[in-house]
Design a protein around this motif. Structure first.
Motif, mmCIF file in Angstrom:
data_model
loop_
_atom_site.group_PDB
_atom_site.id
_atom_site.type_symbol
_atom_site.label_atom_id
_atom_site.label_comp_id
_atom_site.label_asym_id
_atom_site.label_seq_id
_atom_site.Cartn_x
_atom_site.Cartn_y
_atom_site.Cartn_z
ATOM 1 N N TYR A 18 0.838 -1.202 0.000
ATOM 2 C CA TYR A 18 0.000 0.000 0.000
ATOM 3 C C TYR A 18 0.873 1.252 0.000
ATOM 4 N N PHE A 19 1.873 1.305 0.877
ATOM 5 C CA PHE A 19 2.699 2.501 0.986
ATOM 6 C C PHE A 19 3.700 2.651 -0.151
ATOM 7 N N ILE A 22 0.385 1.665 -4.054
ATOM 8 C CA ILE A 22 -0.965 2.208 -4.208
ATOM 9 C C ILE A 22 -1.017 3.683 -3.838
ATOM 10 N N ARG A 23 -0.486 4.049 -2.709
ATOM 11 C CA ARG A 23 -0.570 5.435 -2.237
ATOM 12 C C ARG A 23 0.129 6.428 -3.171
ATOM 13 N N GLN A 26 -2.055 6.958 -6.274
ATOM 14 C CA GLN A 26 -3.224 7.793 -6.002
ATOM 15 C C GLN A 26 -2.835 9.267 -5.931
ATOM 16 N N LYS A 27 -1.681 9.570 -5.347
ATOM 17 C CA LYS A 27 -1.211 10.954 -5.260
ATOM 18 C C LYS A 27 -0.901 11.499 -6.651
#
Length: 94
Positions: A18-19, A22-23, A26-27
């Motif tokens: 996720y870190f 994905i994150r 998204q940013k």
């Protein structure tokens, strides 16, 4: 106790993914949406296809802008295909 210990590595792997994946994606998507929403007439842009042009008309209700790629030659471009804004025009002072 044995079941919880076997699930912990899966949770850690998901947290790391996720870190790391994905994150940031998204940013990046959010930044691109803000860039496209802030387009105004006179901005020089580059499309994902590599076409460089100047925005001549921004259509608010639609998902496209009109871009002049040569003198007297304008094309309609879908906002999502704009990859980069090269030169930003200053907002009008009023």
């Amino acid at each position: 106790m044995q079941g919880i210990e076997s699930i912990i590595p899966l949770i850690l792997v998901f947290g790391i993914m996720y870190f790391l994946l994905i994150r940031p994606q998204q940013k990046k998507l959010k930044d691109h949406q803000q860039m496209v929403a802030a387009l105004r007439r006179g901005d020089q842009i580059v499309t994902q296809g590599g076409v460089i042009g100047k925005v001549t008309k921004v259509k608010d209700g639609e998902n496209e802008v009109e871009v002049e790629i040569a003198q007297g030659v304008s094309v309609r471009v879908v906002r999502g295909t704009i990859a980069q804004v090269l030169n930003k025009t200053e907002p009008a002072k009023g």
